[in-house]
Design a protein around this motif. Structure first.
Motif, PDB file in Angstrom:
ATOM      1  N   GLU A 266     -38.164 -15.962 -14.272  1.00  0.00           N
ATOM      2  CA  GLU A 266     -37.123 -16.663 -13.475  1.00  0.00           C
ATOM      3  C   GLU A 266     -37.652 -17.375 -12.325  1.00  0.00           C
ATOM      4  O   GLU A 266     -38.543 -16.914 -11.446  1.00  0.00           O
ATOM      5  CB  GLU A 266     -35.879 -15.914 -13.042  1.00  0.00           C
ATOM      6  N   PRO A 267     -37.123 -18.629 -11.942  1.00  0.00           N
ATOM      7  CA  PRO A 267     -37.640 -18.939 -10.571  1.00  0.00           C
ATOM      8  C   PRO A 267     -36.754 -18.185  -9.466  1.00  0.00           C
ATOM      9  O   PRO A 267     -35.584 -17.867  -9.757  1.00  0.00           O
ATOM     10  CB  PRO A 267     -37.170 -20.408 -10.526  1.00  0.00           C
ATOM     11  N   GLY A 268     -37.182 -18.104  -8.171  1.00  0.00           N
ATOM     12  CA  GLY A 268     -36.539 -17.746  -7.212  1.00  0.00           C
ATOM     13  C   GLY A 268     -36.585 -16.015  -7.472  1.00  0.00           C
ATOM     14  O   GLY A 268     -35.849 -15.544  -6.744  1.00  0.00           O
ATOM     15  N   CYS A 269     -37.599 -15.631  -8.041  1.00  0.00           N
ATOM     16  CA  CYS A 269     -37.514 -14.280  -8.099  1.00  0.00           C
ATOM     17  C   CYS A 269     -38.267 -13.334  -7.011  1.00  0.00           C
ATOM     18  O   CYS A 269     -39.430 -14.109  -6.487  1.00  0.00           O
ATOM     19  CB  CYS A 269     -38.721 -13.895  -9.307  1.00  0.00           C
ATOM     20  N   ALA A 270     -37.845 -12.566  -6.227  1.00  0.00           N
ATOM     21  CA  ALA A 270     -38.102 -12.054  -5.171  1.00  0.00           C
ATOM     22  C   ALA A 270     -39.288 -10.858  -5.428  1.00  0.00           C
ATOM     23  O   ALA A 270     -40.127 -10.403  -4.498  1.00  0.00           O
ATOM     24  CB  ALA A 270     -37.362 -11.558  -4.083  1.00  0.00           C
ATOM     25  N   VAL A 271     -39.224 -10.309  -6.376  1.00  0.00           N
ATOM     26  CA  VAL A 271     -40.089  -9.215  -6.919  1.00  0.00           C
ATOM     27  C   VAL A 271     -41.655  -9.529  -7.532  1.00  0.00           C
ATOM     28  O   VAL A 271     -42.319  -9.188  -7.123  1.00  0.00           O
ATOM     29  CB  VAL A 271     -39.343  -8.305  -8.106  1.00  0.00           C
TER      30      VAL A 271
END
Length: 281
Positions: free
Chosen positions: A220-225
């Motif tokens: 997914e785009p925008g994943c912080a992990v």
């Protein structure tokens, strides 16, 4: 009562009551999804013991989770440091950080390395518990800390480096300086019971900042992990999250069945009270 419990005795010396526990290591009882098993009670420190040269990160994470979920701080202890050519202390520190533990120490009961550091963690008047698989060297570690061959020990299998049970009961042992240490049999199953504690608190905090609430942290785009956490650690977190959800569902279903059974029993008792007796004329 379980190992570590404080109890009240009656005049005859029998156990009259088990006092309230503070800090307990609890796992899901093997073979059932809805029953707990207390491994140790009234514990101030859990020593998660894992042998070198090939420590199992998944197992370490599970045992740390059991401790933290019960309100017990954990320290990672890598045994058999004499069997690795790597910087054992560096490995211990790295693995400890990867499971959210502040301290990690590498020890060799054979050479005595790390025992002095470990001893400083065992404070007089406090209780620590050893958690780890068979063959990890828990009993050998106890003997080294005692300075005497008190606990039975045995070799690991050469084929798979797995140990046999030499400690078959949990035992509370008093060390020379007044610290108490609970030696336990090797743990083969470490099923969650009260959640994961804070073992993956850093991952949870990052996940809260993902663009999508249902982010799987894969593509997914925008994943912080993804990119911020070791993929192996993310995979371990996912695995325990699935298990946590599974056990919560099973416990909820058990509670629902129990409540339904109680409701039926109440209706049956009420029906019996209202039913005419056979000798009523």
């Amino acid at each position: 009562p379980v190992t570590g419990d404080w109890v009240a005795l009656d005049a005859g010396g029998s156990v009259a009551a088990v006092l309230e526990r503070r800090g307990a290591v609890v796992r899901r009882a093997p073979g059932t999804p809805t029953s707990p098993q207390v491994l140790a009670a009234n514990v101030e420190l859990a020593l998660v013991v894992e042998p070198l040269p090939e420590p199992n990160l998944g197992r370490i994470g599970r045992l740390v989770a059991l401790a933290l979920a019960g309100g017990v701080p954990a320290t990672l202890v890598l045994t058999k440091a004499d069997l690795t050519d790597e910087d054992a202390d560096g490995v211990a520190a790295k693995l400890a950080r990867s499971v959210g533990v502040a301290a990690g120490v590498a020890v060799s009961a054979v050479q005595g390395d790390g025992l002095a550091v470990l001893s400083t963690m065992l404070m007089p008047g406090t209780t620590a518990v050893l958690l780890g698989p068979s063959g990890a060297g828990k009993s050998t570690l106890v003997n080294a800390l005692l300075g005497a061959e008190r606990q039975s020990t045995g070799p690991v299998r050469s084929a798979d480096s797995r140990g046999r049970h030499t400690t078959v009961v949990r035992e509370l042992i008093r060390l020379a300086d007044g610290a108490l240490l609970i030696d336990t049999p090797g743990i083969r199953e470490a099923g969650l019971w009260d959640g994961m504690g804070d073992v993956y608190a850093d991952v949870e905090a990052l996940a809260a900042n993902c663009r999508f609430a249902d982010c799987t942290h894969a593509r997914e785009p925008g994943c912080a992990v993804r990119g911020a956490v070791d993929p192996a650690r993310v995979a371990a977190w996912h695995k325990l999250k699935r298990e946590e959800t599974w056990i919560e569902d099973r416990r909820a279903a058990a509670r629902k069945r129990e409540a339904a059974g109680e409701s039926i029993a109440r209706r049956q008792r009420a029906a019996r009270r209202l039913a005419p007796h056979a000798n009523d004329w």
